[in-house]
Design an enzyme around this catalytic site. Structure first.
Site: not given
Ligand SMILES: Cc1cc2nc3c(=O)[nH]c(=O)nc-3n(C[C@H](O)[C@H](O)[C@H](O)COP(=O)(O)OP(=O)(O)OC[C@H]3O[C@@H](n4cnc5c(N)ncnc54)[C@H](O)[C@@H]3O)c2cc1C
Length: 338
Positions: A211, A158-159, A258
């Site tokens: 990823r 992960d980052m 996402t």
């Molecule tokens: C499999 C996976 C691995 C990841 N690994 C990393 C990593 O290594 N490093 C890192 O910095 N980040 C990581 N992340 C987190 C990522 O960077 C985001 O912070 C997170 O996924 C929220 O962004 P989003 O793309 O879902 O969109 P956003 O713009 O944040 O959200 C879009 C929509 O998605 C839904 N949503 C988003 N988050 C949530 C929540 N917590 N609860 C409920 N609904 C939500 C809501 O409907 C929201 O309106 C990871 C995420 C996933 C899914």
């Protein structure tokens, strides 16, 4: 602490303060406040000592043991989805703590192998010693990847914070190329960082297993887009680079992490226009978030992988999830008050 019974009250007051920030200054400041709370030792103490927060946190976390993680993976698999299992923990302070995490991750790889669930593993660099000494991280990852190779599995690094990107990428490349772990090891790029277009170009040229996510940490405007719209535009652009014909020829297997339907839709449109096979990439989502979207995509023939965390060190992971969506915060407060 003098009076542990007052701890939930103190945290509640902090949350109410956060909500007032939301009212006065908007969502961005609330996110900043929550990301601060995710790293604050005092807040972690207040929340985890009471046990109340677990009621809400357990929506995002499979449980405390490796058996809980395997059971969750089995359930997720039965819904037509793959899994990536993550033993929770980050920013350890001693080599012993890093070694304990390493041993648990090795055990996790064994359990995945024995149980036959469709799951790989995700690890946090700071959980394996990055902040103590990068050499320690490298050595611990070496042990983990040995077991991944023996069990024919894969490990994603992960980052974390932007200050760790160079070191993490350096160690990833060393393990992948010099030590020959190749496809057993992957990495993550965060679309909110200005540098990510360059990083993706390089990783695509190397045929890396990447990823792409938006990024979950509090970053200064000198290194990351402060506005969500810019991060979203960056995500789509980087996704298209990862899906390009050149990238696929080099063996890149893109993973898009996402829950954002606009991002998902942009990728779907691109692959349709470019006639990219649906098994040439995968969507990834977090356990407990947008479950119906996960299943919908799988039913339409897309590959979907669910990131399933487990373990007792759930606090920072949980608060980052609160920061991503204010509605989660209302849910949390509602449960605290009940
Ligand atoms: C499999 C996976 C691995 C990841 N690994 C990393 C990593 O290594 N490093 C890192 O910095 N980040 C990581 N992340 C987190 C990522 O960077 C985001 O912070 C997170 O996924 C929220 O962004 P989003 O793309 O879902 O969109 P956003 O713009 O944040 O959200 C879009 C929509 O998605 C839904 N949503 C988003 N988050 C949530 C929540 N917590 N609860 C409920 N609904 C939500 C809501 O409907 C929201 O309106 C990871 C995420 C996933 C899914």
């Amino acid at each position: 602490m003098k009076n542990p019974k007052k701890l939930p009250l103190i945290f509640l007051i902090t949350l109410v303060g956060s909500l007032l920030l939301l009212y006065w200054f908007g969502e961005r400041w609330l996110r900043v406040m929550l990301l601060y709370l995710s790293t604050a030792v005092w807040a972690q103490y207040l929340v985890t000592q009471t046990g109340l927060a677990w009621r809400v946190a357990s929506r995002f976390i499979a449980g405390e043991t490796v058996d809980d993680a395997i059971a969750a993976a089995r359930t997720v698999n039965s819904r037509g989805l793959a899994a990536t299992l993550n033993y929770l923990g980050e920013h350890v302070h001693t080599p012993q703590e890093a070694a304990n995490a390493r041993d648990e991750i090795v055990r996790l790889l064994d359990c995945i192998h024995q149980s036959g669930v469709e799951a790989n593993v995700s690890v946090k660099p700071s959980q394996l010693g990055l902040n103590i000494d990068p050499v320690l991280l490298y050595e611990n990852l070496h042990v983990v990847l040995d077991r991944a190779r023996q069990t024919n599995n894969r490990v994603r690094i992960d980052m974390e914070e932007s200050s760790t990107v160079d070191t993490t990428l350096g160690i990833y490349r060393r393990l992948r190329d010099d030590d020959g772990y190749g496809r057993h090891v992957g990495v993550v790029i965060q679309a909110y960082l200005f540098r990510s277009a360059q990083d993706i170009a390089a990783l695509v040229a190397e045929g890396a297993w990447v990823r792409l996510c938006k990024g979950a940490y509090a970053e200064p405007p000198e290194v990351a887009f402060p506005q969500k719209a810019d991060t979203d535009a960056s995500f789509v652009q980087l996704a298209q680079t990862m899906l390009s014909a050149g990238a696929r020829q080099r063996g890149v297997f893109p993973c898009f992490a996402t829950h954002d339907e606009t991002m998902v839709q942009a990728i779907r449109q691109f692959v349709q226009v470019q006639q990219i096979p649906l098994d040439a990439f995968e969507f990834q989502m977090l356990y407990g978030i947008r479950r119906e979207l996960q299943e919908q995509l799988a039913a339409q023939g897309y590959r979907v992988r669910v990131y399933i965390p487990y373990g007792t060190a759930w606090y920072p992971y949980f608060v980052r999830r609160l920061a991503e969506r204010p509605a989660n915060l209302w849910f949390f407060i509602g449960n605290l008050l009940r």
